[in-house]
Design a protein around this motif. Structure first.
Motif, mmCIF file in Angstrom:
data_model
loop_
_atom_site.group_PDB
_atom_site.id
_atom_site.type_symbol
_atom_site.label_atom_id
_atom_site.label_comp_id
_atom_site.label_asym_id
_atom_site.label_seq_id
_atom_site.Cartn_x
_atom_site.Cartn_y
_atom_site.Cartn_z
ATOM 1 N N PRO A 17 0.797 -1.234 0.000
ATOM 2 C CA PRO A 17 0.000 0.000 0.000
ATOM 3 C C PRO A 17 0.829 1.284 0.000
ATOM 4 O O PRO A 17 0.438 2.270 -0.646
ATOM 5 N N THR A 18 1.955 1.292 0.701
ATOM 6 C CA THR A 18 2.805 2.485 0.704
ATOM 7 C C THR A 18 3.386 2.713 -0.677
ATOM 8 O O THR A 18 3.385 3.840 -1.193
ATOM 9 N N ARG A 19 3.856 1.653 -1.306
ATOM 10 C CA ARG A 19 4.438 1.757 -2.641
ATOM 11 C C ARG A 19 3.379 2.205 -3.646
ATOM 12 O O ARG A 19 3.628 3.024 -4.526
ATOM 13 N N ARG A 20 2.169 1.666 -3.497
ATOM 14 C CA ARG A 20 1.074 2.042 -4.390
ATOM 15 C C ARG A 20 0.743 3.527 -4.222
ATOM 16 O O ARG A 20 0.514 4.242 -5.197
ATOM 17 N N ALA A 21 0.764 4.021 -2.990
ATOM 18 C CA ALA A 21 0.494 5.445 -2.735
ATOM 19 C C ALA A 21 1.579 6.315 -3.353
ATOM 20 O O ALA A 21 1.287 7.369 -3.931
ATOM 21 N N ARG A 25 1.164 9.100 -6.390
ATOM 22 C CA ARG A 25 1.665 10.484 -6.341
ATOM 23 C C ARG A 25 2.554 10.790 -7.532
ATOM 24 O O ARG A 25 2.518 11.893 -8.074
ATOM 25 N N VAL A 26 3.353 9.817 -7.950
ATOM 26 C CA VAL A 26 4.203 10.015 -9.128
ATOM 27 C C VAL A 26 3.318 10.172 -10.361
ATOM 28 O O VAL A 26 3.564 11.034 -11.212
ATOM 29 N N VAL A 34 12.387 12.744 -4.671
ATOM 30 C CA VAL A 34 12.239 11.993 -3.421
ATOM 31 C C VAL A 34 11.866 12.946 -2.290
ATOM 32 O O VAL A 34 11.011 12.632 -1.460
ATOM 33 N N VAL A 35 12.500 14.116 -2.263
ATOM 34 C CA VAL A 35 12.222 15.101 -1.210
ATOM 35 C C VAL A 35 10.753 15.492 -1.238
ATOM 36 O O VAL A 35 10.076 15.540 -0.202
ATOM 37 N N GLU A 36 10.212 15.752 -2.432
ATOM 38 C CA GLU A 36 8.803 16.125 -2.549
ATOM 39 C C GLU A 36 7.889 14.965 -2.140
ATOM 40 O O GLU A 36 6.857 15.178 -1.510
ATOM 41 N N LEU A 37 8.273 13.749 -2.481
ATOM 42 C CA LEU A 37 7.478 12.582 -2.102
ATOM 43 C C LEU A 37 7.506 12.347 -0.591
ATOM 44 O O LEU A 37 6.538 11.873 -0.009
ATOM 45 N N THR A 38 8.624 12.691 0.044
ATOM 46 C CA THR A 38 8.776 12.476 1.477
ATOM 47 C C THR A 38 7.914 13.443 2.283
ATOM 48 O O THR A 38 7.331 13.058 3.295
#
Length: 109
Positions: A17-21, A25-26, A34-38
């Motif tokens: 689920p985390t990877r899917r989220a 977002r991508v 990565v910074v924006e995703l974090t």
């Protein structure tokens, strides 16, 4: 039929689920770091990087390094094995339901 290793990789990757989220977002971003995703995700930068690595290995994202940043974008063609698999089984189940409908009409006219 679709190569089993490819469909397994896509399904295994998107099962988390985390990877899917992160993938979602991508997808909605043109490109994202990565910074924006974090930010606001509640997941560490290292964990985001590991998830992105899995997404990349499954062919679902591509990366573009620029200076100190790496930009990620979705690769829609990476979902093709999943779409092909769903189409294959969609036909299978439509045929089975049609057969069931016929059988039920014969049993209960």
């Amino acid at each position: 039929m679709i190569e089993a290793a490819t469909i397994n990789a896509v399904m295994r990757t998107l099962a988390d689920p985390t990877r899917r989220a992160i993938f979602e977002r991508v997808v909605i971003s043109d490109e994202i770091t990565v910074v924006e995703l974090t930010r606001g995700s509640g997941v560490t930068q290292g964990a985001i990087s590991q998830h992105l690595k899995s997404l990349k290995q499954a062919g679902l994202v591509a990366e573009r390094p620029e200076g100190r940043n790496v930009y990620y974008r979705a690769k829609p063609e990476g979902l093709e094995p999943l779409v092909d698999w769903m189409n294959h089984y969609g036909v299978f189940w439509r045929e089975r339901f049609a057969d069931l409908r016929t059988l039920l009409k014969e049993i209960d006219p």
